[in-house]
Design a protein around this motif. Structure first.
Motif, PDB file in Angstrom:
ATOM      1  N   THR A  32       1.399  -0.976   0.024  1.00 18.18           N
ATOM      2  CA  THR A  32      -0.272   0.768   0.340  1.00 18.18           C
ATOM      3  C   THR A  32       1.169   1.659   0.098  1.00 18.18           C
ATOM      4  OG1 THR A  32      -1.772  -1.392   1.074  1.00 18.18           O
ATOM      5  CG2 THR A  32      -1.876   1.268   0.961  1.00 18.18           C
ATOM      6  N   LEU A  33       1.896   1.471   0.607  1.00 13.16           N
ATOM      7  CA  LEU A  33       2.910   2.611   0.824  1.00 13.16           C
ATOM      8  C   LEU A  33       3.923   2.681  -0.581  1.00 13.16           C
ATOM      9  CD1 LEU A  33       4.048   2.274   4.557  1.00 13.16           C
ATOM     10  CD2 LEU A  33       2.184   3.868   3.401  1.00 13.16           C
ATOM     11  N   TRP A  34       4.055   1.528  -0.816  1.00 13.95           N
ATOM     12  CA  TRP A  34       4.830   1.831  -2.234  1.00 13.95           C
ATOM     13  C   TRP A  34       4.068   1.950  -3.672  1.00 13.95           C
ATOM     14  CZ3 TRP A  34       4.318  -1.746  -6.791  1.00 13.95           C
ATOM     15  CH2 TRP A  34       5.306  -1.452  -7.824  1.00 13.95           C
ATOM     16  N   GLY A  35       2.552   1.761  -3.131  1.00  8.65           N
ATOM     17  CA  GLY A  35       1.712   1.846  -4.502  1.00  8.65           C
ATOM     18  C   GLY A  35       1.420   3.508  -4.408  1.00  8.65           C
ATOM     19  N   LEU A  36       1.046   4.087  -3.283  1.00  8.66           N
ATOM     20  CA  LEU A  36       0.416   5.758  -2.738  1.00  8.66           C
ATOM     21  C   LEU A  36       1.789   6.515  -2.842  1.00  8.66           C
ATOM     22  CD1 LEU A  36      -1.698   5.451   0.661  1.00  8.66           C
ATOM     23  CD2 LEU A  36      -2.006   5.695  -1.987  1.00  8.66           C
ATOM     24  N   SER A  37       3.613   5.659  -2.757  1.00 10.71           N
ATOM     25  CA  SER A  37       4.491   6.793  -2.921  1.00 10.71           C
ATOM     26  C   SER A  37       4.447   7.450  -4.210  1.00 10.71           C
ATOM     27  CB  SER A  37       5.625   5.944  -3.165  1.00 10.71           C
ATOM     28  OG  SER A  37       6.123   5.161  -4.325  1.00 10.71           O
ATOM     29  N   ASP A  38       4.017   7.229  -5.451  1.00 15.42           N
ATOM     30  CA  ASP A  38       3.847   8.055  -5.914  1.00 15.42           C
ATOM     31  C   ASP A  38       3.146   9.341  -6.249  1.00 15.42           C
ATOM     32  OD1 ASP A  38       5.827   7.401  -8.030  1.00 15.42           O
ATOM     33  OD2 ASP A  38       4.124   6.326  -8.877  1.00 15.42           O
TER      34      ASP A  38
END
Length: 163
Positions: A32-38
């Motif tokens: 989730t955090l990786w997906g939201l990083s952008d």
């Protein structure tokens, strides 16, 4: 059986269940955090951006005071202006309508990204809505730099292009 496991079968089942679920939850949180990083937008003043060197194309918010005499309006609707803090300046390019309250010597926040050539391409420009309001991030950054003059104070010299 190992000595660290509970003796009760019920407690052992609970421990095994927690041991099985914890990695799955950790993986879900990480993805989730990786997906939201952008979609995360960091806030910088010009000097913080100079120091941090955000990569070209990363969405950020850049805030500071519009330097007097720096606004250039082109016939195609493109506007270029310089935003300054105590230590650095950044040239911003923006295509579109500026807020009605946009003017030289006042605080703004521009959302956009740096280009590979070092210029900043803004997608949105926000201006303070009255003399008492300044975005919290700009107020904090100015206080950290020792440049906070309080509400209603005249803009500092670097906003007027005296640097």
């Amino acid at each position: 059986m190992s000595g660290w496991l509970p003796k009760s079968p019920k407690a052992r089942r609970r421990l095994m269940l927690v041991a099985a679920i914890a990695p799955v939850l950790a993986l879900a949180a990480g993805l989730t955090l990786w997906g939201l990083s952008d979609s995360i937008s960091y806030f910088y003043t010009p000097s913080q951006a100079l120091e941090a060197k955000p990569p070209p194309g990363r969405a950020i918010q850049l805030g500071g005071l519009v330097r007097e005499g720096s606004v250039v309006k082109h016939a195609d609707g493109r506007v270029e202006f310089t935003v300054a803090d105590q230590l650095a300046t950044t040239r911003i390019a923006f295509s579109g309508d500026l807020p009605d309250l946009f003017r030289e010597g006042q605080g703004i926040v521009a959302t956009g990204a740096f280009r590979a050539d070092g210029g900043f391409e803004a997608k949105q420009v926000l201006a303070k809505h009255d003399e008492k309001y300044m975005p919290r991030e700009i107020t904090k950054a100015l206080k950290e730099q020792g440049e906070w003059r309080g509400e209603g104070a005249a803009p500092p010299a670097y906003a007027k292009g005296d640097r």
